[in-house]
Design a protein around this motif. Structure first.
Motif, mmCIF file in Angstrom:
data_model
loop_
_atom_site.group_PDB
_atom_site.id
_atom_site.type_symbol
_atom_site.label_atom_id
_atom_site.label_comp_id
_atom_site.label_asym_id
_atom_site.label_seq_id
_atom_site.Cartn_x
_atom_site.Cartn_y
_atom_site.Cartn_z
ATOM 1 N N ILE A 595 0.827 -1.216 0.000
ATOM 2 C CA ILE A 595 0.000 0.000 0.000
ATOM 3 C C ILE A 595 0.854 1.256 0.000
ATOM 4 N N TYR A 596 1.868 1.288 0.859
ATOM 5 C CA TYR A 596 2.683 2.499 0.961
ATOM 6 C C TYR A 596 3.591 2.673 -0.253
ATOM 7 N N ASN A 598 3.419 2.105 -3.537
ATOM 8 C CA ASN A 598 2.533 1.806 -4.653
ATOM 9 C C ASN A 598 2.450 3.042 -5.534
ATOM 10 N N PHE A 599 2.749 2.860 -6.832
ATOM 11 C CA PHE A 599 2.813 4.002 -7.735
ATOM 12 C C PHE A 599 1.676 4.020 -8.755
ATOM 13 N N ASP A 600 0.890 2.970 -8.848
ATOM 14 C CA ASP A 600 -0.196 2.938 -9.827
ATOM 15 C C ASP A 600 -1.582 2.926 -9.184
ATOM 16 N N ASP A 601 -1.653 3.067 -7.834
ATOM 17 C CA ASP A 601 -2.925 3.110 -7.096
ATOM 18 C C ASP A 601 -3.762 1.853 -7.312
ATOM 19 N N ASP A 602 -3.101 0.711 -7.552
ATOM 20 C CA ASP A 602 -3.807 -0.570 -7.671
ATOM 21 C C ASP A 602 -3.535 -1.360 -6.396
ATOM 22 N N TYR A 603 -4.547 -1.403 -5.547
ATOM 23 C CA TYR A 603 -4.385 -2.046 -4.238
ATOM 24 C C TYR A 603 -5.088 -3.403 -4.187
ATOM 25 N N LYS A 641 -4.122 8.791 3.125
ATOM 26 C CA LYS A 641 -4.578 7.770 2.174
ATOM 27 C C LYS A 641 -6.025 7.404 2.507
ATOM 28 N N ASN A 643 -8.457 7.162 0.446
ATOM 29 C CA ASN A 643 -9.036 6.247 -0.539
ATOM 30 C C ASN A 643 -8.880 4.793 -0.111
ATOM 31 N N VAL A 644 -7.744 4.477 0.556
ATOM 32 C CA VAL A 644 -7.550 3.109 1.050
ATOM 33 C C VAL A 644 -8.505 2.819 2.200
#
Length: 703
Positions: A595-596, A598-603, A641, A643-644
């Protein structure tokens, strides 16, 4: 009262019928050349001398707008004061006429109008100047008062410059030319053509200022202190020091005059998002990733650099100071204290001693009390005994110097022949910049140090000027004058052609094709990343898809949980007999890394791993998941964050309730079934960014 060393300049620009057409069809008209010159003059004023005063008078205008015309009927016609004396600004350029008109005016009367404006609109110590741009094709009405007007210009110290025709050439004759020559001569003015004027105005140049004086005592040991003065010689500065934000008016496409940008500093608590008063703030210093508070009682323990000083710590050989040891943003020159002959004699002796012994001084400099100390080196500077001083340059600290090891070159296979060495010597001689220009240039030297400008700075200033005049158009490419600064001088290119061809024959370069080694790919599992063996072909790595990586990953023996396929790693380790308590730290570390970092926001992978961890905790021990999730949510809020946080709620990865778990080992007391269905309220706390006002968010975005 205007400040000292301020120029008050009025430009008299002829826009009449006599300047509308060019003498040669291929050349520009006198009006266009004059307009370009005026634009460059005002741009130079805006960029480098914003405190000067500038005024514009149009000669040959349809309007008659001047004070003298109102006082004298029938005189001073077609002379318009377009702009009174004011600070140079872009609006003055926007008001310039685009084309010449059909009227004609008297340039002699225009000079009188300009003198009247300078005399009545300036106060104090101001350098007064009139710049006249006309081709003298329309004759002036010269009366008996011409000598009186000339004497008035001399008494008021008004300089008259004429740009355009070269009036001191024998080609120009007539009473108008004779009078114009007198104006230039008696007022100590200048006469230049547009070509020479534009050559001078070709580049933006910094305003010439007197260097700031810094008086200090140069101390050597405890008993010697020499009063010295330090001047800044060269200083690297930003092109634009300060930008002022303005609100754009969508109607006029200009900066609004009634709206501005208001900034206010507030201290916000991250716990409850409340404002904290400034007196309740405790200052702290960052030590690594931790904030160490410093109270008023501990301030006495802080490092104190002391008063301003310039203390010599010792002397060393000049060869010990390499170019990569120097740093700072400029060079200063050190002399004996101004007016102190004994101090200058002492400094001269020190300079000659350093020069004879080939040594330099190492000094500690504190510019003012409270400033950080900086180590400097003192170099002796002697220029044919006419210019003697010490240059002061900052030194790097040891940890700032990066040492790079290179392989030895004193091997037999690297030895060059005498012919190869001579070829390089010829190339160096051919590329001598001191004799690089042909007869088309005034100076044979190319790129002289004191005159060559920075092309990057010139392009930035050109873009600023273009954007001010054309707010809606894209920025232009660099002009040819700037591109010329990157080109090799013609003589250098011609002379170097033969040595380069000879070097190509003497040094035959063969392209070596490195064949990639084929080997077994080996994946090394770690918690944060995946590393590959050196035998793997690097150019094939980007082509490997995720499925291939997972197959390679599964073929290896799993000893820890990695980020490639964490769920499979957890299953394999659980099957080997490890408990969830043993794997808890590895699991949460992998989830946080996914999560931390992460460069493409795909979790997706992180949420799937959280779901597996939660399912195992439901069947085993809920506290493993719940205790971690409480801390994890707090960290997500600090990192903004949100959104997470929403994804965790949407995917129903909240805290484990007691109804989901069949075990009776709970960490929280079961006091009330209604209030204890969750171990902790699984909602987003009030301290998240959702409750922060939009104005505050915009402020943080700008920061």
């Amino acid at each position: 009262m205007a400040p000292l060393n301020v120029d008050a300049t009025i430009i008299v620009m002829d826009i009449g019928r006599n300047v509308s057409e060019s003498e040669d069809k291929n050349d520009k008209s006198f009006f266009k050349s004059a307009r370009e010159c005026v634009i460059r003059i005002i741009e130079r004023k805006i960029m480098s001398r914003p405190k000067d005063l500038i005024g514009i008078i149009l000669l040959g205008s349809k309007k008659t707008n001047n004070v003298l015309a109102e006082q004298c009927d029938g005189a001073f016609r077609h002379i318009e004061v377009l702009c009174e004396l004011t600070a140079p600004n872009w609006q003055v350029l926007r008001d310039l006429p685009e084309k010449a008109l059909k009227k004609e005016g008297d340039w002699f009367e225009a000079l009188i109008v300009a003198a009247e404006r300078l005399k009545n609109s300036t106060f104090g110590k101001v350098n007064k100047k009139v710049i006249l741009m006309t081709n003298f094709q329309h004759p002036a009405v010269i009366g008996d008062n011409s000598e009186q007007v000339l004497n008035g210009f001399v008494e008021d110290k008004i300089e008259v410059d004429i740009i355009g025709p070269e009036i001191f050439d024998d080609v120009y004759k007539g009473d108008d030319i004779d009078l114009a020559r007198k104006f230039v001569e008696v007022t100590d003015g200048v006469n230049v053509t547009f070509e020479n004027a534009m050559r001078y105005l070709l580049f933006h140049r910094k305003k010439a200022v007197t260097p700031m004086l810094w008086n200090v005592g140069l101390s050597i040991g405890e008993s010697i202190s020499i009063p010295v003065s330090v001047y800044g010689r060269i200083r690297d500065e930003t092109v634009i020091k300060k930008w002022q934000k303005a609100v754009k008016n969508p109607v006029t496409n200009t900066a609004s005059t009634v709206e501005g940008v208001y900034r206010n500093t507030k201290f916000i608590s991250t716990e409850n998002q409340t404002e904290v008063e400034a007196e309740n703030i405790i200052p702290a210093y960052m030590y690594g990733g931790f904030a160490v508070p410093i109270s008023s009682t501990n301030e006495s323990m802080l490092y104190n650099s002391g008063d301003k000083c310039l203390s010599i710590y010792g002397f060393t050989n000049t060869d010990n100071i390499k170019w990569h040891n120097l740093t700072g943003n400029g060079v200063s020159y050190l002399f004996g204290r101004k007016g102190n002959k004994k101090a200058q004699a002492t400094i001269d002796t020190l300079i000659h001693c350093l020069k004879d012994l080939n040594m330099v001084g190492i000094v500690r400099r504190v510019y003012n009390k409270g400033n950080a100390p900086v180590m400097h080196v003192l170099f002796p500077v002697i220029d044919n005994n006419d210019f003697i001083c010490l240059s002061l340059v900052a030194l790097c600290f040891k940890e700032d110097i990066k040492s790079m090891a290179f392989p030895p070159t004193n091997l037999k296979k690297y030895n060059s022949s005498e012919e190869q060495i001579n070829a390089f010597k010829d190339l160096i001689k051919a590329m001598d910049l001191m004799n690089a220009n042909d007869e088309n240039y005034d100076d044979k030297e190319a790129f002289p140090v004191a005159e060559t400008v920075n092309p990057s700075i010139q392009y930035i200033l050109d873009c600023i000027a273009f954007r001010a005049m054309n707010p809606g158009k894209p920025l232009p490419q660099p002009r040819d004058d700037i591109i010329m600064l990157f080109k090799v001088p013609s003589l250098v290119e011609k002379r170097a052609r033969e040595p380069v061809d000879r070097l190509k024959k003497l040094f035959v370069l063969k392209e070596i094709e490195i064949k990639a080694k084929k080997g077994k790919q080996k994946v090394n599992n770690t918690n944060n990343s995946t590393s590959f063996n050196n035998d793997i072909v690097t150019e094939d790595v980007p082509k490997m898809n995720l499925q291939l990586l997972q197959k390679l990953h599964l073929s290896e023996e799993v000893t820890s949980i990695g980020t490639i396929d964490p769920i499979s790693d957890m299953k394999a380790l659980l099957n080997k007999g490890k408990t969830l308590a043993d794997l808890k730290l590895e699991i949460v570390e992998v989830i946080e890394n996914l999560i931390y970092i992460n460069f493409d926001d795909d979790y997706t992978k992180a949420l799937e791993t959280m779901r597996f961890f939660r399912t195992e905790s439901v069947n085993n021990e809920p506290s493993h998941y719940n205790d971690w999730l409480v801390t994890f949510k707090s960290n997500l809020m600090e990192r903004q964050k949100n959104n997470v946080l929403h994804m965790i709620i949407e995917e129903k990865l909240n805290l484990i309730t007691k109804d989901e778990n069949s075990s009776s080992s709970f960490t929280l007391e079961d006091t009330n079934k209604e209030d204890s269905q969750l171990y902790e309220n699984d909602t987003i706390p009030n301290s998240t960014e959702l409750l922060i006002s939009s104005e505050l968010n915009d402020l943080y975005d700008e920061m």
